[in-house]
Scaffold this active site. Structure first.
Site, PDB file in Angstrom:
ATOM      1  N   GLY A 154       0.794  -1.211   0.000  1.00 21.18           N
ATOM      2  CA  GLY A 154       0.000   0.000   0.000  1.00 21.18           C
ATOM      3  C   GLY A 154       0.829   1.266   0.000  1.00 21.18           C
ATOM      4  N   CYS A 155       0.253   2.328   0.544  1.00 21.48           N
ATOM      5  CA  CYS A 155       0.811   3.674   0.391  1.00 21.48           C
ATOM      6  C   CYS A 155       2.128   3.882   1.111  1.00 21.48           C
ATOM      7  CB  CYS A 155      -0.205   4.707   0.874  1.00 21.48           C
ATOM      8  SG  CYS A 155      -1.722   4.768  -0.124  1.00 21.48           S
TER       9      CYS A 155
END
Length: 390
Positions: A154-155
Site C-alpha cells: 500500500g501507500c
C-alpha cells in the site's frame, strides 16, 4: 555507514483529467440521480485534488467512446480482474522506464550497468516474470543485479523500499540501489455507492517514481541522508484501511475514522523516531508527508502543530496528482528536493507515510549538499559532528 537518496525521477500517463470531469464519469457510471450527482461533485470539490493522471482515457470520455470499459448502460459486463491485470502489464513497464530514466539522467556518473540492486514496488498489479525482470532488459541493467519486489503493502511501501536500500548500502558500501514504485490505481475503479468506494474513487491516480540510493552523496546538487526510520502499528485500524483482491479488481477500504486514528498516533510515532537522535520536532522545518487525503494532512497538522505552509509540498502533490499510493511520498520528496540550496545543508526532513494495518511509517532524512558532502563521507567522531548532521 550512511546511505544517501541522490535523485528522484517521476512519470505519469498521458491522460490528465480534471477532478470534476472524473466526477461526471463516476456519476454516470454509478447511474446516480440528480441529488446523488450533486453530492458526489461536492465530495470531489473538497478533496483538494485539481486533476489526476490515468492510463485509461475513458475517465475523460463519454459512454460510447470508451476503450476499456464497455460502452453500455452501467458499464456491463463490468471488467473483472483479468482485463485489469492485462492492462497493468501493458502499461507498467513503459511508465516505470520513463521514471527510472528521469532519475538516472540526473546522475551522469551512474551507469545503468553499475546498479547493484533493483527494488520494484507496487500494490496495483502483479505478474511473473514481472516488472523487475522487464526493467533489467529495458534499462540495460546487469543480469546479475539483485532484485527485490515489495508487493501489496500500500501507500507506505516506498518507506519499506528505502529501508531495504539503506540496509543494502550499509552492508555493501559500493552498492547502488534503484527503487521503482509504479502504481496504476485507476485500473481498480469499483462500481459501488458504498462510502469507502466513493472516497477511494475520488482520491487515487496513476504514477511512477524512481529513486537512486547509494553509499555516498551525489557529486552535484543536494542529496538526502537516510538518518532514521520508525514504524508504528495501530491494530484497531485494521478494518478501517484495507486492500483486497476481489472479482472486479483490487478493492480499497478507507473509512472516515482513518484521519482521527492517524492524528491520535502521529505524536507518539514522531517521539519514538526522534528519541535517540539529537533532533527535536522543533528543529524540523522541512516535511514530506504522504497526502493520503486532505483530512489526513489536516489531522497531522493539528496533532504536531504544523501549518499548511509546512505541509505545502504534500498539498501541491495532492492537488496536481491525487494519491498515487506508494509513489506519492516520493513525489513529495522530489518537490522538496527541488527547492534545496547549499544553505539548507544539515537541515532535518521529517517524512511520514500510512497504509493498511493501520501502519504509520516515519523517517528522518538530513540534507547534504556539495559543500558538506566531503564532511559527510569522512564520518568524523560523533562529538565533532554538528547536531543536525548525524
Amino acid at each position: 555507514m550512511t546511505s544517501y537518496l541522490c535523485a528522484i525521477g517521476t512519470a505519469n500517463p498521458p491522460h490528465r483529467i480534471p477532478q470534476l470531469q472524473i466526477a461526471d464519469f463516476m456519476a454516470q457510471a454509478l447511474e446516480l440521480d440528480e441529488a446523488g450527482t450533486r453530492k458526489l461533485r461536492a465530495l470531489y470539490r473538497v478533496s483538494g485534488i485539481g486533476q489526476r493522471y490515468t492510463v485509461l482515457p475513458d475517465y475523460g470520455r463519454a459512454n460510447g467512446e470508451f476503450a476499456f470499459f464497455p460502452n453500455t448502460p452501467g458499464l456491463e459486463p463490468f471488467p473483472g480482474i483479468g482485463p485489469r491485470m492485462a492492462e497493468y502489464r501493458r502499461q507498467a513497464l513503459p511508465l516505470s522506464v520513463q521514471a527510472a530514466r528521469a532519475c538516472l539522467d540526473q546522475l551522469p556518473d551512474v551507469a545503468p550497468g553499475s546498479i547493484t540492486h533493483l527494488i520494484t514496488v507496487s500494490c496495483t498489479g502483479m505478474y511473473a516474470p514481472g516488472l523487475d525482470i522487464e526493467l533489467v532488459a529495458a534499462l540495460g541493467l546487469s543480469g546479475h543485479v539483485q532484485r527485490t519486489c515489495v508487493n501489496f503493502m500500500g501507500c507506505y511501501a516506498a518507506v519499506n523500499a528505502l529501508k531495504l536500500a539503506d540496509a543494502f548500502c550499509r552492508a555493501t558500501p559500493e552498492a547502488r540501489v534503484l527503487i521503482v514504485c509504479t502504481e496504476l490505481c485507476t485500473l481498480h475503479f469499483q462500481k459501488s455507492q458504498e462510502d469507502d468506494h466513493l472516497v477511494s474513487n475520488a482520491l487515487f491516480g496513476d504514477g511512477s517514481a524512481a529513486v537512486l540510493v547509494q553509499g555516498q552523496p551525489a557529486a552535484h546538487g543536494p542529496s538526502l541522508a537516510l538518518t532514521a526510520f520508525h514504524c508504528g502499528l495501530e491494530p484497531d485500524g485494521q478494518a478501517d484501511m484495507a486492500w483486497h483482491i476481489n472479482t472486479f479488481g483490487f478493492e480499497m477500504t478507507l473509512s472516515s475514522y482513518v484521519p482521527r486514528m492517524i492524528q491520535q498516533g502521529i505524536g507518539q510515532l514522531t517521539q519514538r523516531l526522534l528519541q535517540d537522535l539529537p533532533v527535536q520536532l522543533a528543529d524540523v522545518r522541512a516535511f514530506a508527508i504522504h497526502p493520503g487525503g486532505r483530512k489526513i494532512l489536516e489531522a497531522i497538522e493539528q496533532a504536531l502543530g504544523l501549518t499548511a505552509h509546512d505541509n505545502r509540498f504534500a498539498y501541491q502533490v495532492l492537488r496536481d496528482y491525487g494519491n498515487m499510493s506508494s509513489a506519492t511520498v516520493l513525489y513529495v520528496l522530489q518537490a522538496l528536493l527541488q527547492t534545496l540550496t547549499p544553505a539548507d545543508a544539515g537541515q532535518p526532513v521529517l517524512s511520514f507515510a500510512f497504509g493498511p494495518g493501520l501502519t504509520l511509517e516515519a523517517m528522518l532524512l538530513t540534507v547534504v549538499c556539495e559543500e558538506n558532502a566531503t564532511l559527510a563521507q569522512q564520518e568524523p567522531a560523533a562529538a565533532e559532528v554538528p547536531a543536525l548532521l548525524v
